[in-house]
Design a protein around this motif. Structure first.
Motif, PDB file in Angstrom:
ATOM      1  N   TYR A 103      24.367  44.602  -0.322  1.00 32.13           N
ATOM      2  CA  TYR A 103      23.418  45.711  -0.356  1.00 32.13           C
ATOM      3  C   TYR A 103      23.027  45.958  -1.803  1.00 32.13           C
ATOM      4  CZ  TYR A 103      27.561  48.486  -1.614  1.00 32.13           C
ATOM      5  OH  TYR A 103      28.690  48.961  -2.219  1.00 32.13           O
ATOM      6  N   SER A 104      21.957  46.703  -1.991  1.00 25.54           N
ATOM      7  CA  SER A 104      21.437  46.943  -3.329  1.00 25.54           C
ATOM      8  C   SER A 104      22.406  47.800  -4.132  1.00 25.54           C
ATOM      9  CB  SER A 104      20.069  47.615  -3.240  1.00 25.54           C
ATOM     10  OG  SER A 104      19.571  47.892  -4.525  1.00 25.54           O
ATOM     11  N   ARG A 105      22.687  47.356  -5.363  1.00 23.62           N
ATOM     12  CA  ARG A 105      23.618  48.086  -6.217  1.00 23.62           C
ATOM     13  C   ARG A 105      22.977  49.335  -6.818  1.00 23.62           C
ATOM     14  NH1 ARG A 105      28.083  46.371  -9.218  1.00 23.62           N
ATOM     15  NH2 ARG A 105      27.666  44.203  -8.650  1.00 23.62           N
ATOM     16  N   VAL A 106      21.699  49.252  -7.178  1.00 23.91           N
ATOM     17  CA  VAL A 106      21.013  50.347  -7.858  1.00 23.91           C
ATOM     18  C   VAL A 106      19.921  50.898  -6.956  1.00 23.91           C
ATOM     19  CG1 VAL A 106      19.656  51.017  -9.863  1.00 23.91           C
ATOM     20  CG2 VAL A 106      21.463  49.300 -10.094  1.00 23.91           C
ATOM     21  N   VAL A 107      19.893  52.198  -6.798  1.00 29.74           N
ATOM     22  CA  VAL A 107      18.842  52.858  -6.032  1.00 29.74           C
ATOM     23  C   VAL A 107      17.900  53.536  -7.014  1.00 29.74           C
ATOM     24  CG1 VAL A 107      18.303  54.582  -4.286  1.00 29.74           C
ATOM     25  CG2 VAL A 107      20.402  53.235  -4.100  1.00 29.74           C
TER      26      VAL A 107
END
Length: 231
Positions: free
Chosen positions: A143-147
């Protein structure tokens, strides 16, 4: 590109025990998964030993909730390939985080039934990767580490928007179909393994019977020879 990959694979398999069979199994992957490429790299085993192995490195396309994502993976091929299962890892980029679950541990190593029950030629690389794509579509391993702020804004907009139930139902139906297809494939493979085991056992039984008959025949011949000498 395909011919270059084939040449690279062929030269890289010079130290492998079954280079011809391994080459056929590996090259079959590149037509279906064009973002995977072969390369030699050093693999460190749990006991600390290092071995230079061929790996398939790159991404595979995965469909999740109607969208396609490219999941980065590395498939390490043992020097006994394809008679021993490969080692599969998810390789997250700097913007990704591994999502551990039933199929992937926190280090990215993949554990699935197809690998634990690997028996060539019933098991092969192309089918392995196809199954990975289905499983990762059900539960993505990263999943994406940075939002980003833009992502947060989009999520807030989606929160107040009426969900598209028809689209969700379509996604659920597709997932159900893929799960069912995967179950059918696994069942066929199990049945094929059982049949192969039965055939092997039958051959061993017939061989044992033949050896027993030969032993009895030799025994009778020896007895007859002794009787002739006594007369």
């Amino acid at each position: 590109m395909m011919s270059q990959y084939r040449q690279y694979v062929r030269s890289s398999l010079s130290q492998y025990k079954f280079p011809d069979v391994a080459e056929r199994d590996i090259v079959a992957v590149f037509n279906a998964f064009t973002d995977l490429r072969p390369k030699l790299a050093d693999y460190v085993f749990n006991n600390g030993t290092t071995r230079t192995l061929l790996q398939l490195d790159g991404t595979i396309p995965v469909t999740y909730r109607g969208s396609t994502y490219n999941i980065p993976i590395a498939i390490w091929l043992m020097d006994t390939h394809p008679y021993n299962p490969p080692l599969v890892y998810v390789k997250p980029t700097s913007s990704m985080q591994i999502k551990s679950g039933p199929n992937v541990d926190s280090n990215g190593k993949v554990y699935i039934t197809y690998l634990s029950e690997w028996i060539y030629p019933n098991s092969y690389l192309l089918e392995l990767i196809q199954i990975l794509a289905i499983l990762f579509g059900e539960e993505p391993p990263v999943y994406s580490r940075v939002v980003t702020s833009a992502r947060l804004h989009n999520q807030s907009q989606e929160a107040v928007r009426t969900p598209n139930h028809a689209e969700q139902d379509s996604d659920d139906e597709e997932l159900s179909m893929l799960r069912e297809e995967l179950r059918r494939v696994e069942n066929r493979k199990r049945e094929k393994r059982k049949e192969d085991e039965k055939k092997q056992l039958r051959r061993e039984v017939e061989k044992a019977k033949a050896e027993l008959q030969e032993m009895e025949k030799n025994k009778n011949v020896s007895q007859n020879e002794r009787q002739v000498k006594e007369y």
